[in-house]
Design a protein around this motif. Structure first.
Motif, PDB file in Angstrom:
ATOM      1  N   ASN A 122       0.793  -1.242   0.000  1.00  0.00           N
ATOM      2  CA  ASN A 122       0.000   0.000   0.000  1.00  0.00           C
ATOM      3  C   ASN A 122       0.818   1.281   0.000  1.00  0.00           C
ATOM      4  O   ASN A 122       0.269   2.362   0.213  1.00  0.00           O
ATOM      5  N   THR A 123       2.122   1.175  -0.234  1.00  0.00           N
ATOM      6  CA  THR A 123       2.958   2.375  -0.271  1.00  0.00           C
ATOM      7  C   THR A 123       3.596   2.517  -1.658  1.00  0.00           C
ATOM      8  O   THR A 123       3.504   1.621  -2.499  1.00  0.00           O
ATOM      9  N   LYS A 125       4.995  12.840   1.698  1.00  0.00           N
ATOM     10  CA  LYS A 125       3.716  13.451   2.051  1.00  0.00           C
ATOM     11  C   LYS A 125       3.835  14.895   2.502  1.00  0.00           C
ATOM     12  O   LYS A 125       2.862  15.657   2.421  1.00  0.00           O
ATOM     13  N   ARG A 168      -5.752   9.050   4.580  1.00  0.00           N
ATOM     14  CA  ARG A 168      -6.939   8.856   3.747  1.00  0.00           C
ATOM     15  C   ARG A 168      -8.155   9.558   4.309  1.00  0.00           C
ATOM     16  O   ARG A 168      -9.045   9.935   3.624  1.00  0.00           O
ATOM     17  N   CYS A 184      -0.943   5.821   6.595  1.00  0.00           N
ATOM     18  CA  CYS A 184      -1.726   5.712   5.349  1.00  0.00           C
ATOM     19  C   CYS A 184      -3.214   5.830   5.625  1.00  0.00           C
ATOM     20  O   CYS A 184      -3.945   6.546   4.926  1.00  0.00           O
ATOM     21  N   ARG A 185      -3.667   5.168   6.674  1.00  0.00           N
ATOM     22  CA  ARG A 185      -5.101   5.200   7.016  1.00  0.00           C
ATOM     23  C   ARG A 185      -5.525   6.572   7.547  1.00  0.00           C
ATOM     24  O   ARG A 185      -6.619   7.044   7.266  1.00  0.00           O
ATOM     25  N   LYS A 186      -4.628   7.216   8.317  1.00  0.00           N
ATOM     26  CA  LYS A 186      -4.952   8.543   8.852  1.00  0.00           C
ATOM     27  C   LYS A 186      -5.067   9.572   7.725  1.00  0.00           C
ATOM     28  O   LYS A 186      -5.956  10.422   7.732  1.00  0.00           O
TER      29      LYS A 186
END
Length: 287
Positions: free
Chosen positions: A166-167, A208, A287, A283-285
């Motif tokens: 996922n990266t 990011k 999104r 990643c989840r944060k």
């Protein structure tokens, strides 16, 4: 020009950290431990035993592990080989093969109690050799006390796999390299494996936020509404600081000539799992 990950292929954590199976290499290593055990017991047989102690072990496994009739252990001319034959039998499951190792350990523990005056307890020698081989071959299990326990869970492996899936490409390269250094043979490079794990987090933060340090990147994310609990942020700051200590040689050259501090496999795996988990969290944060 091909990138690193394309040149070397995609290394799967499940192919590096071996669990719920026994590879031919691990099987050979376990059998070799039994060979060493046989030689050690033979050397001590004249001092402490009236009969061959390794044959007594084999007979015990024949009777109490395989549950065969004790009188059938000898076919008239020779004794049956039990331990290594069972390990090498392709029809036996991986977990039953670990069962026979555990049964052996518990038998040897009783032997050590009976003959507690010899120089090195034979059970300790057997366990030490097995744990050495398990670590050397990235087997996800260790012997603690008299039992084999799992030290790397399926969920930890899945955490690394999720981060790789996922990266971005640059982050995958760092994680893939960390995994390859962890698995490198004949000698793993745990120090640089840790470096690559933390570099994956740095690469993510730069990607990011365009910041050049983890602390600045986390502050940047928070300034843009991505709130990270204070204690969690402090915990990862400290983990990041650990990789920058002058006595570790992880991020910088070793500052002490003795090189007294050497990261172990447990630390390298912990950092790989922790950095992967933190990447998944960010990643989840985001999104």
């Amino acid at each position: 020009m091909k990138l690193f990950s394309e040149r070397y292929g995609y290394t799967k954590p499940s192919d590096v950290i071996i669990r719920e199976k026994i590879t031919p290499e691990i099987q050979n290593a376990i059998c070799s431990c039994y060979d060493k055990l046989k030689n050690r017991l033979f050397l001590d047989s004249g001092l402490y035993f009236d009969t061959d102690p390794y044959i007594a072990l084999e007979q015990y496994l024949w009777t109490y592990f395989l549950n065969n009739r004790e009188g059938d252990f000898q076919d008239g001319r020779r004794y049956y080989i039990v331990a290594t034959a069972f390990l090498e039998d392709k029809n036996n499951s991986w977990y039953r093969k670990l069962d026979i190792v555990e049964c052996t350990i518990k038998y040897l523990q009783d032997i050590d109690k009976r003959y507690n005056n010899w120089r090195t307890p034979v059970n300790q020698m057997f366990i030490k050799q097995l744990n050495f081989e398990f670590e050397r071959l990235n087997f996800a299990y260790r012997i603690i006390g008299q039992e084999i326990v799992e030290i790397t869970s399926k969920s930890e492996i899945a955490t690394i796999e999720d981060a790789m899936a996922n990266t971005s490409r640059n982050i995958k390269i760092h994680l893939n390299r960390a995994l390859e250094l962890y698995a490198q043979r004949p000698t793993a490079d745990y120090r640089n494996s840790i470096k690559e794990s933390i570099s994956a987090v740095e690469a993510f933060c730069r990607e990011k936020t365009d910041e050049n340090s983890l602390g600045k990147a986390l502050n940047h994310l928070e300034a843009n509404g991505i709130i990270i609990p204070k204690l969690l942020k402090v915990a990862f700051d400290k983990l990041y600081a650990y990789t920058n200590q002058p006595d570790t040689g992880i991020r910088h050259a070793l500052m002490d000539s003795d090189g007294a501090y050497t990261p172990a496999s447990e630390e390298a795996l912990f950092m790989l799992v922790s950095c992967s988990a933190f990447l998944n969290y960010l990643c989840r944060k985001i999104r």
